[in-house]
Design a protein around this motif. Structure first.
Motif, PDB file in Angstrom:
ATOM      1  N   ALA A 172       0.845  -1.198   0.000  1.00 37.41           N
ATOM      2  CA  ALA A 172       0.000   0.000   0.000  1.00 37.41           C
ATOM      3  C   ALA A 172       0.879   1.246   0.000  1.00 37.41           C
ATOM      4  N   ARG A 173       0.665   2.117  -0.983  1.00 39.04           N
ATOM      5  CA  ARG A 173       1.347   3.411  -1.043  1.00 39.04           C
ATOM      6  C   ARG A 173       0.459   4.462  -0.364  1.00 39.04           C
ATOM      7  N   PRO A 174       0.882   5.719  -0.311  1.00 38.11           N
ATOM      8  CA  PRO A 174       0.150   6.706   0.510  1.00 38.11           C
ATOM      9  C   PRO A 174      -1.346   6.831   0.213  1.00 38.11           C
ATOM     10  N   LEU A 175      -1.746   6.847  -1.051  1.00 34.74           N
ATOM     11  CA  LEU A 175      -3.182   7.038  -1.337  1.00 34.74           C
ATOM     12  C   LEU A 175      -4.005   5.864  -0.836  1.00 34.74           C
ATOM     13  N   LEU A 176      -3.543   4.649  -1.078  1.00 35.05           N
ATOM     14  CA  LEU A 176      -4.286   3.479  -0.611  1.00 35.05           C
ATOM     15  C   LEU A 176      -4.303   3.433   0.912  1.00 35.05           C
ATOM     16  N   ARG A 177      -3.173   3.764   1.520  1.00 34.97           N
ATOM     17  CA  ARG A 177      -3.139   3.791   2.987  1.00 34.97           C
ATOM     18  C   ARG A 177      -4.160   4.784   3.533  1.00 34.97           C
ATOM     19  N   ALA A 178      -4.262   5.937   2.896  1.00 36.49           N
ATOM     20  CA  ALA A 178      -5.195   6.956   3.384  1.00 36.49           C
ATOM     21  C   ALA A 178      -6.633   6.466   3.282  1.00 36.49           C
ATOM     22  N   LEU A 179      -6.960   5.784   2.187  1.00 46.78           N
ATOM     23  CA  LEU A 179      -8.321   5.263   2.034  1.00 46.78           C
ATOM     24  C   LEU A 179      -8.624   4.190   3.073  1.00 46.78           C
ATOM     25  N   ARG A 180      -7.647   3.370   3.365  1.00 45.56           N
ATOM     26  CA  ARG A 180      -7.886   2.256   4.288  1.00 45.56           C
ATOM     27  C   ARG A 180      -7.792   2.669   5.747  1.00 45.56           C
ATOM     28  N   GLU A 181      -6.975   3.686   6.030  1.00 39.12           N
ATOM     29  CA  GLU A 181      -6.705   4.037   7.425  1.00 39.12           C
ATOM     30  C   GLU A 181      -7.481   5.250   7.901  1.00 39.12           C
ATOM     31  N   ALA A 182      -8.271   5.886   7.015  1.00 35.67           N
ATOM     32  CA  ALA A 182      -9.053   7.054   7.428  1.00 35.67           C
ATOM     33  C   ALA A 182      -9.954   6.670   8.613  1.00 35.67           C
ATOM     34  N   GLU A 195      -9.610  11.618  -9.906  1.00 34.46           N
ATOM     35  CA  GLU A 195     -10.562  10.509  -9.837  1.00 34.46           C
ATOM     36  C   GLU A 195     -10.605   9.912  -8.430  1.00 34.46           C
ATOM     37  N   VAL A 196      -9.441   9.716  -7.840  1.00 33.84           N
ATOM     38  CA  VAL A 196      -9.384   9.122  -6.502  1.00 33.84           C
ATOM     39  C   VAL A 196     -10.058  10.025  -5.478  1.00 33.84           C
ATOM     40  N   LEU A 197      -9.791  11.335  -5.559  1.00 32.40           N
ATOM     41  CA  LEU A 197     -10.341  12.258  -4.577  1.00 32.40           C
ATOM     42  C   LEU A 197     -11.827  12.516  -4.784  1.00 32.40           C
ATOM     43  N   SER A 198     -12.335  12.226  -5.963  1.00 31.44           N
ATOM     44  CA  SER A 198     -13.759  12.413  -6.213  1.00 31.44           C
ATOM     45  C   SER A 198     -14.582  11.331  -5.537  1.00 31.44           C
ATOM     46  N   GLU A 199     -14.068  10.106  -5.569  1.00 28.94           N
ATOM     47  CA  GLU A 199     -14.836   8.963  -5.060  1.00 28.94           C
ATOM     48  C   GLU A 199     -14.327   8.449  -3.722  1.00 28.94           C
ATOM     49  N   LEU A 234      -9.340  20.136 -10.980  1.00 26.53           N
ATOM     50  CA  LEU A 234      -8.973  19.812  -9.606  1.00 26.53           C
ATOM     51  C   LEU A 234      -9.387  20.946  -8.660  1.00 26.53           C
ATOM     52  N   LYS A 235      -9.175  22.183  -9.123  1.00 26.44           N
ATOM     53  CA  LYS A 235      -9.549  23.318  -8.266  1.00 26.44           C
ATOM     54  C   LYS A 235     -11.044  23.317  -7.956  1.00 26.44           C
ATOM     55  N   ARG A 236     -11.852  22.916  -8.936  1.00 31.63           N
ATOM     56  CA  ARG A 236     -13.297  22.920  -8.720  1.00 31.63           C
ATOM     57  C   ARG A 236     -13.703  21.972  -7.603  1.00 31.63           C
ATOM     58  N   ARG A 237     -12.942  20.928  -7.411  1.00 34.87           N
ATOM     59  CA  ARG A 237     -13.294  19.942  -6.397  1.00 34.87           C
ATOM     60  C   ARG A 237     -12.695  20.249  -5.029  1.00 34.87           C
ATOM     61  N   CYS A 238     -11.936  21.326  -4.972  1.00 35.66           N
ATOM     62  CA  CYS A 238     -11.254  21.677  -3.725  1.00 35.66           C
ATOM     63  C   CYS A 238     -11.738  23.027  -3.214  1.00 35.66           C
ATOM     64  N   GLY A 249     -10.001  -6.076  -5.863  1.00 38.22           N
ATOM     65  CA  GLY A 249     -11.334  -5.559  -5.593  1.00 38.22           C
ATOM     66  C   GLY A 249     -11.312  -4.084  -5.246  1.00 38.22           C
ATOM     67  N   GLU A 250     -12.473  -3.564  -4.847  1.00 33.08           N
ATOM     68  CA  GLU A 250     -12.590  -2.132  -4.553  1.00 33.08           C
ATOM     69  C   GLU A 250     -12.174  -1.838  -3.115  1.00 33.08           C
ATOM     70  N   VAL A 251     -11.476  -0.739  -2.952  1.00 30.95           N
ATOM     71  CA  VAL A 251     -11.133  -0.236  -1.619  1.00 30.95           C
ATOM     72  C   VAL A 251     -11.772   1.140  -1.507  1.00 30.95           C
ATOM     73  N   ARG A 252     -12.660   1.296  -0.554  1.00 25.54           N
ATOM     74  CA  ARG A 252     -13.371   2.565  -0.369  1.00 25.54           C
ATOM     75  C   ARG A 252     -13.165   3.033   1.065  1.00 25.54           C
ATOM     76  N   ALA A 253     -12.903   4.317   1.250  1.00 25.13           N
ATOM     77  CA  ALA A 253     -12.694   4.871   2.584  1.00 25.13           C
ATOM     78  C   ALA A 253     -14.001   4.836   3.367  1.00 25.13           C
ATOM     79  N   ALA A 254     -13.940   4.373   4.609  1.00 25.76           N
ATOM     80  CA  ALA A 254     -15.129   4.367   5.458  1.00 25.76           C
ATOM     81  C   ALA A 254     -15.589   5.797   5.724  1.00 25.76           C
ATOM     82  N   VAL A 255     -14.665   6.681   5.914  1.00 24.54           N
ATOM     83  CA  VAL A 255     -14.944   8.122   6.006  1.00 24.54           C
ATOM     84  C   VAL A 255     -13.886   8.816   5.160  1.00 24.54           C
ATOM     85  N   PRO A 256     -14.210   9.916   4.515  1.00 25.41           N
ATOM     86  CA  PRO A 256     -13.200  10.587   3.688  1.00 25.41           C
ATOM     87  C   PRO A 256     -12.033  11.079   4.535  1.00 25.41           C
ATOM     88  N   PRO A 257     -10.827  10.845   4.090  1.00 27.60           N
ATOM     89  CA  PRO A 257      -9.700  11.444   4.813  1.00 27.60           C
ATOM     90  C   PRO A 257      -9.723  12.960   4.661  1.00 27.60           C
TER      91      PRO A 257
END
Length: 300
Positions: free
Chosen positions: A125-135, A157-161, A194-198, A170-178
Motif C-alpha cells: 500500500a502506497r500513501p493514497l491506498l493507505r489513506a483510504l484504508r486508514e481514514a 478521480e481518486v479524490l472524487s470517489e 482539480l480546483k473545482r473539487r477543492c 477488488g474495490e477499496v473505499r474509505a469508510a470516512v473521507p480522509p
C-alpha cells in the motif's frame, strides 16, 4: 472523527484556530476559516503560496489537532499511480510461487496458485491506498504542481470517489473521507478540474506580529527583542525581490543560529549567519548591498 454538528468539538473557525494554536501553528483568520470549512464540508483543501508560508505545516498541525495519523504523498515529476496508490511485491510473489511448485512436486494447481499471489500478503500500500484504508487521517498531497498532468488527472478521480478499484483485489473505499490538504508552490497552474473539487486558500507570509508569535512559540527560549529583530529583518528581506525570499522555516533557522552564537543580532553576526536565512549568493549580495545589515544593533 466528525459528526453532524462539529468536528472534534470544533464548531467554528475560532475553535480550529485554538486547536491549531495548541499544536504550535498560529493561523490567521483566513487559514482557520479555510481549514474549518474543509473539515465541515469534507472537501479537499488546496493551499497555494510561496515556499515557507506554512502550507505543509498546516496539514501536519491538523493531524496533531485531530489526533489522527498524517499520511504524506510527496509529488515529483514522473510520479505514477504505482508509486502513489499500490504495487505488488513481485520478489515475494516469485518466492511464494517457487515454494508452491516445490511443495506440489509437479502437481501444482495453476489457478489456485495464481489467485494466491494477489492477496493482502503481497499488496504494497502506497500513501493514497493507505489513506483510504486508514481514514480517519490527514492526507497531505505535497507539491501537486510538481506532478505531471496525467497524475493530476488520476488523483482527481481518486479524490472524487475516495475509492479505487484494484483489478486483482477488488474495490477499496474509505469508510470516512480522509482530510485532504494539497499544496502547490505554483511552479505551474493546477488544472481547473482539480480546483473545482477543492476549497482554495492562498497563504501569504505572516505579518510581523504573527511571525514574532511563531518564532516565540516554536523557540520558547528566544529573547523577545531578538525575535522582533529577526522577524522585522526577514520581512524587509522579502521586499527586496530576492530569488528565494526567506520563509518562516528560514526565519526559525536564523533565530536558532543567532541563539547558538549568543543571541546577538548586529551587523557582523548577521553577515556571518546569512546562510541560515538566504540560500542564493545573488540574494546574499543583494541584501548586503542594500545596507540593511548595517542598520542592525545588538540585542544587548
Amino acid at each position: 472523527m466528525a459528526d453532524d454538528g462539529e468536528v472534534l468539538g470544533m464548531r467554528s473557525p475560532g475553535d480550529v484556530a485554538v486547536a491549531l494554536d495548541e499544536t504550535g501553528y498560529l493561523p490567521d483568520a483566513g487559514i482557520a476559516t479555510a481549514a474549518f470549512l474543509a473539515l465541515k464540508m469534507r472537501r479537499p483543501l488546496l493551499c497555494e503560496g510561496e515556499p515557507g508560508t506554512g502550507k505543509t505545516a498546516l496539514a501536519q498541525s491538523l493531524a496533531v489537532a485531530l489526533n489522527v495519523d498524517l499520511i504524506r504523498l510527496q509529488c515529483h515529476e514522473g510520479i505514477d499511480a504505482a508509486q502513489a496508490l499500490y504495487d505488488w511485491d513481485f520478489p515475494r510473489q516469485l518466492l511464494h510461487l517457487r515454494t508452491l511448485e516445490a511443495a506440489a512436486d509437479g502437481a501444482l494447481d495453476a489457478d489456485a496458485a495464481e489467485s494466491s499471489l494477489y492477496t493482502e500478503r503481497f499488496l504494497l500500500a502506497r500513501p493514497l491506498l493507505r489513506a483510504l484504508r486508514e481514514a480517519p487521517c490527514v492526507l497531505l498531497v505535497d507539491e501537486i504542481d510538481r506532478a505531471d498532468d496525467e497524475f493530476e488527472a488520476f488523483l482527481l478521480e481518486v479524490l472524487s470517489e475516495y475509492a479505487v478499484s484494484i483489478p486483482e483485489f477488488g474495490e477499496v473505499r474509505a469508510a470516512v473521507p480522509p482530510v485532504v490538504v494539497l499544496t502547490s508552490n505554483r511552479t505551474r497552474e493546477v488544472h481547473d478540474a482539480l480546483k473545482r473539487r477543492c476549497l482554495y486558500h492562498w497563504l501569504e507570509h505572516p505579518d510581523l506580529e504573527r511571525e514574532v508569535g511563531i518564532l516565540r512559540r516554536r523557540l520558547p527560549d528566544l529573547d523577545a527583542r531578538l525575535a522582533g529583530q529577526v522577524a522585522e529583518t526577514v520581512q524587509r528581506m522579502r521586499e527586496l525581490e530576492l530569488v528565494k525570499p526567506p520563509g518562516v522555516a528560514e526565519a526559525l533557522d536564523w533565530a536558532q543560529a543567532l541563539q547558538a552564537l549568543g543571541g546577538e543580532l548586529d551587523p557582523d553576526t548577521a553577515a556571518a549567519t546569512l546562510g541560515a536565512v538566504l540560500k542564493y549568493r545573488e540574494d546574499t549580495d543583494r541584501v548586503r548591498a542594500t545596507g540593511l545589515l548595517s542598520e542592525l544593533t545588538g540585542t544587548g
